[in-house]
Design a protein around this motif. Structure first.
Motif, PDB file in Angstrom:
ATOM      1  N   ASP A  26      48.949 -22.624  -7.995  1.00 43.62           N
ATOM      2  CA  ASP A  26      48.628 -24.056  -7.939  1.00 43.62           C
ATOM      3  C   ASP A  26      49.606 -24.794  -7.030  1.00 43.62           C
ATOM      4  O   ASP A  26      49.201 -25.604  -6.201  1.00 43.62           O
ATOM      5  CB  ASP A  26      48.684 -24.682  -9.339  1.00 43.62           C
ATOM      6  N   ALA A  27      50.891 -24.509  -7.198  1.00 41.09           N
ATOM      7  CA  ALA A  27      51.901 -25.199  -6.389  1.00 41.09           C
ATOM      8  C   ALA A  27      51.730 -24.847  -4.916  1.00 41.09           C
ATOM      9  O   ALA A  27      51.865 -25.709  -4.045  1.00 41.09           O
ATOM     10  CB  ALA A  27      53.307 -24.846  -6.879  1.00 41.09           C
ATOM     11  N   ILE A  28      51.392 -23.596  -4.630  1.00 43.81           N
ATOM     12  CA  ILE A  28      51.195 -23.181  -3.233  1.00 43.81           C
ATOM     13  C   ILE A  28      49.973 -23.891  -2.651  1.00 43.81           C
ATOM     14  O   ILE A  28      49.995 -24.362  -1.505  1.00 43.81           O
ATOM     15  CB  ILE A  28      51.049 -21.640  -3.138  1.00 43.81           C
ATOM     16  N   GLN A  29      48.917 -24.012  -3.447  1.00 49.77           N
ATOM     17  CA  GLN A  29      47.719 -24.683  -2.943  1.00 49.77           C
ATOM     18  C   GLN A  29      47.957 -26.176  -2.761  1.00 49.77           C
ATOM     19  O   GLN A  29      47.446 -26.769  -1.811  1.00 49.77           O
ATOM     20  CB  GLN A  29      46.537 -24.417  -3.881  1.00 49.77           C
ATOM     21  N   LEU A  30      48.744 -26.762  -3.628  1.00 54.66           N
ATOM     22  CA  LEU A  30      49.088 -28.176  -3.470  1.00 54.66           C
ATOM     23  C   LEU A  30      49.882 -28.381  -2.185  1.00 54.66           C
ATOM     24  O   LEU A  30      49.707 -29.374  -1.476  1.00 54.66           O
ATOM     25  CB  LEU A  30      49.909 -28.678  -4.660  1.00 54.66           C
ATOM     26  N   GLN A  31      50.765 -27.431  -1.911  1.00 48.50           N
ATOM     27  CA  GLN A  31      51.546 -27.540  -0.676  1.00 48.50           C
ATOM     28  C   GLN A  31      50.624 -27.512   0.536  1.00 48.50           C
ATOM     29  O   GLN A  31      50.772 -28.320   1.456  1.00 48.50           O
ATOM     30  CB  GLN A  31      52.550 -26.392  -0.585  1.00 48.50           C
ATOM     31  N   GLY A  32      49.659 -26.589   0.537  1.00 52.79           N
ATOM     32  CA  GLY A  32      48.718 -26.496   1.650  1.00 52.79           C
ATOM     33  C   GLY A  32      47.907 -27.769   1.809  1.00 52.79           C
ATOM     34  O   GLY A  32      47.734 -28.276   2.915  1.00 52.79           O
ATOM     35  N   LEU A  33      47.442 -28.303   0.691  1.00 53.57           N
ATOM     36  CA  LEU A  33      46.646 -29.524   0.736  1.00 53.57           C
ATOM     37  C   LEU A  33      47.473 -30.694   1.264  1.00 53.57           C
ATOM     38  O   LEU A  33      47.026 -31.453   2.124  1.00 53.57           O
ATOM     39  CB  LEU A  33      46.105 -29.844  -0.669  1.00 53.57           C
ATOM     40  N   ALA A  34      48.705 -30.827   0.754  1.00 50.24           N
ATOM     41  CA  ALA A  34      49.562 -31.930   1.186  1.00 50.24           C
ATOM     42  C   ALA A  34      49.897 -31.813   2.667  1.00 50.24           C
ATOM     43  O   ALA A  34      49.865 -32.812   3.401  1.00 50.24           O
ATOM     44  CB  ALA A  34      50.844 -31.963   0.348  1.00 50.24           C
ATOM     45  N   SER A  35      50.188 -30.597   3.144  1.00 48.34           N
ATOM     46  CA  SER A  35      50.582 -30.517   4.552  1.00 48.34           C
ATOM     47  C   SER A  35      49.376 -30.646   5.478  1.00 48.34           C
ATOM     48  O   SER A  35      49.494 -31.225   6.554  1.00 48.34           O
ATOM     49  CB  SER A  35      51.453 -29.293   4.855  1.00 48.34           C
ATOM     50  N   ASN A  36      48.207 -30.152   5.072  1.00 47.04           N
ATOM     51  CA  ASN A  36      47.003 -30.388   5.884  1.00 47.04           C
ATOM     52  C   ASN A  36      46.693 -31.874   5.982  1.00 47.04           C
ATOM     53  O   ASN A  36      46.336 -32.374   7.049  1.00 47.04           O
ATOM     54  CB  ASN A  36      45.787 -29.684   5.274  1.00 47.04           C
ATOM     55  N   THR A  37      46.825 -32.556   4.851  1.00 48.26           N
ATOM     56  CA  THR A  37      46.557 -33.994   4.854  1.00 48.26           C
ATOM     57  C   THR A  37      47.556 -34.711   5.740  1.00 48.26           C
ATOM     58  O   THR A  37      47.197 -35.586   6.541  1.00 48.26           O
ATOM     59  CB  THR A  37      46.614 -34.543   3.415  1.00 48.26           C
ATOM     60  N   ALA A  38      48.826 -34.326   5.616  1.00 55.49           N
ATOM     61  CA  ALA A  38      49.864 -34.953   6.436  1.00 55.49           C
ATOM     62  C   ALA A  38      49.619 -34.689   7.922  1.00 55.49           C
ATOM     63  O   ALA A  38      49.801 -35.585   8.749  1.00 55.49           O
ATOM     64  CB  ALA A  38      51.245 -34.450   6.023  1.00 55.49           C
ATOM     65  N   ASP A  39      49.177 -33.470   8.267  1.00 58.35           N
ATOM     66  CA  ASP A  39      48.875 -33.163   9.668  1.00 58.35           C
ATOM     67  C   ASP A  39      47.756 -34.061  10.190  1.00 58.35           C
ATOM     68  O   ASP A  39      47.806 -34.529  11.333  1.00 58.35           O
ATOM     69  CB  ASP A  39      48.441 -31.693   9.823  1.00 58.35           C
ATOM     70  N   THR A  40      46.762 -34.278   9.363  1.00 53.56           N
ATOM     71  CA  THR A  40      45.653 -35.148   9.757  1.00 53.56           C
ATOM     72  C   THR A  40      46.150 -36.566  10.007  1.00 53.56           C
ATOM     73  O   THR A  40      45.800 -37.201  11.006  1.00 53.56           O
ATOM     74  CB  THR A  40      44.575 -35.162   8.650  1.00 53.56           C
ATOM     75  N   VAL A  41      46.984 -37.054   9.103  1.00 57.11           N
ATOM     76  CA  VAL A  41      47.518 -38.405   9.265  1.00 57.11           C
ATOM     77  C   VAL A  41      48.432 -38.462  10.486  1.00 57.11           C
ATOM     78  O   VAL A  41      48.369 -39.396  11.286  1.00 57.11           O
ATOM     79  CB  VAL A  41      48.259 -38.859   7.985  1.00 57.11           C
ATOM     80  N   PHE A  42      49.234 -37.426  10.659  1.00 58.89           N
ATOM     81  CA  PHE A  42      50.150 -37.395  11.804  1.00 58.89           C
ATOM     82  C   PHE A  42      49.371 -37.452  13.109  1.00 58.89           C
ATOM     83  O   PHE A  42      49.725 -38.198  14.027  1.00 58.89           O
ATOM     84  CB  PHE A  42      51.014 -36.131  11.762  1.00 58.89           C
ATOM     85  N   ALA A  43      48.308 -36.662  13.201  1.00 57.73           N
ATOM     86  CA  ALA A  43      47.514 -36.633  14.433  1.00 57.73           C
ATOM     87  C   ALA A  43      46.908 -38.003  14.725  1.00 57.73           C
ATOM     88  O   ALA A  43      46.688 -38.349  15.882  1.00 57.73           O
ATOM     89  CB  ALA A  43      46.422 -35.575  14.319  1.00 57.73           C
ATOM     90  N   SER A  44      46.680 -38.789  13.686  1.00 54.95           N
ATOM     91  CA  SER A  44      46.070 -40.110  13.885  1.00 54.95           C
ATOM     92  C   SER A  44      47.068 -41.124  14.431  1.00 54.95           C
ATOM     93  O   SER A  44      46.676 -42.198  14.876  1.00 54.95           O
ATOM     94  CB  SER A  44      45.493 -40.630  12.564  1.00 54.95           C
TER      95      SER A  44
END
Ligand SMILES: *[C@@H]1O[C@H](CO)[C@@H](O)[C@H](O)[C@H]1NC(C)=O
Ligand SMILES: *[C@@H]1O[C@H](CO)[C@@H](O)[C@H](O)[C@H]1NC(C)=O
Ligand SMILES: *[C@@H]1O[C@H](CO)[C@@H](O)[C@H](O)[C@H]1NC(C)=O
Ligand SMILES: *[C@@H]1O[C@H](CO)[C@@H](O)[C@H](O)[C@H]1NC(C)=O
Ligand SMILES: *[C@@H]1O[C@H](CO)[C@@H](O)[C@H](O)[C@H]1NC(C)=O
Ligand SMILES: *[C@@H]1O[C@H](CO)[C@@H](O)[C@H](O)[C@H]1NC(C)=O
Length: 181
Positions: A26-44
């Motif tokens: 769960d913690a590993i999947q949360l990390q993936g979700l958080a960093s994917n989301t952050a990458d999306t926001v960063f790209a914007s």
């Protein structure tokens, strides 16, 4: 545009594949979700890409809430600090810090979305992050360094909120809606 689509698919995938094997997964999947989301926001940050930041942040908050209730409903006996879980948690909370920082930066730029929904979703994120960290710590499942990192992250989320706290809908120069709905 394709980058956003790819990230969107990754996020949807991460959410729908939120199959719980154990707290570490769960913690590993949360990390993936958080960093994917952050990458999306960063790209914007570079342009005028439309993003529903509130929705993105809310999805992360909901995922954390469900990981928390899963682990808490499963705790049968007092846990013992588990290095594997602590490391996974530490990485997750670091990704949350990155997410909070990028959301803060997006809030400071001109953006064509309302502040209030983002502010509120950050409120939910803040309480999800604190509750999850508090629950794991009170069951002794994570260690002190992770607890400290959680506090750092909570402060970063509060700072992110402050960049979405204007009474005016949007920071920046424009004052009228450039789109509706
Ligand atoms: C919850 O408990 C079940 C049964 O012991 C186990 O299979 C599962 O991995 C546990 N989940 C978590 C998140 O600890
Ligand atoms: C923004 O675009 C410029 C030029 O295309 C690039 O050099 C820069 O790294 C980009 N910044 C971000 C945050 O993507
Ligand atoms: C953002 O997404 C949420 C949930 O999907 C939706 O209710 C809301 O209207 C969206 N906001 C905008 C500005 O599109
Ligand atoms: C820590 O948790 C992982 C995943 O649940 C488990 O595989 C591992 O054996 C645990 N380690 C200790 C020392 O309890
Ligand atoms: C925040 O959480 C509450 C309670 O779970 C929910 O009703 C509300 O829609 C959430 N708000 C946002 C913006 O995600
Ligand atoms: C956190 O502390 C534990 C125990 O002191 C240590 O084993 C672990 O490597 C530390 N993790 C990080 C990321 O510093």
């Amino acid at each position: 545009m394709q980058l956003f689509l790819v990230n969107f698919i990754l996020i949807v995938y991460a959410l729908s594949s939120f199959v719980r094997a154990d707290a570490v997964t769960d913690a590993i999947q949360l990390q993936g979700l958080a960093s994917n989301t952050a990458d999306t926001v960063f790209a914007s940050l570079n342009g005028t890409a439309y993003l529903n930041t509130s929705d993105l942040v809310s999805k992360v908050a909901v995922a954390i809430q469900s990981a928390d209730s899963m682990v808490m409903s499963n705790v049968s006996s007092p846990g013992t600090a588990n290095v594997t879980l602590n490391d996974a948690y530490f990485n997750y909370v670091n990704s949350m810090l990155y997410l909070a920082d990028t959301v803060q930066r997006r809030g400071r730029l001109f953006h064509s979305e309302l502040n209030l929904p983002v502010y509120q979703s950050l409120q939910n994120l803040s309480s999800a992050v604190s509750t999850y960290g508090h629950d794991l710590a009170s069951e002794n499942l994570i260690q002190r360094n992770s607890t400290i990192r959680t506090l750092t992250t909570s402060s970063a989320i509060v700072r992110a909120q402050s960049s979405w706290a204007n009474n005016q809908n949007y920071p920046g120069k424009r004052e009228t809606l450039s789109w509706s709905g």
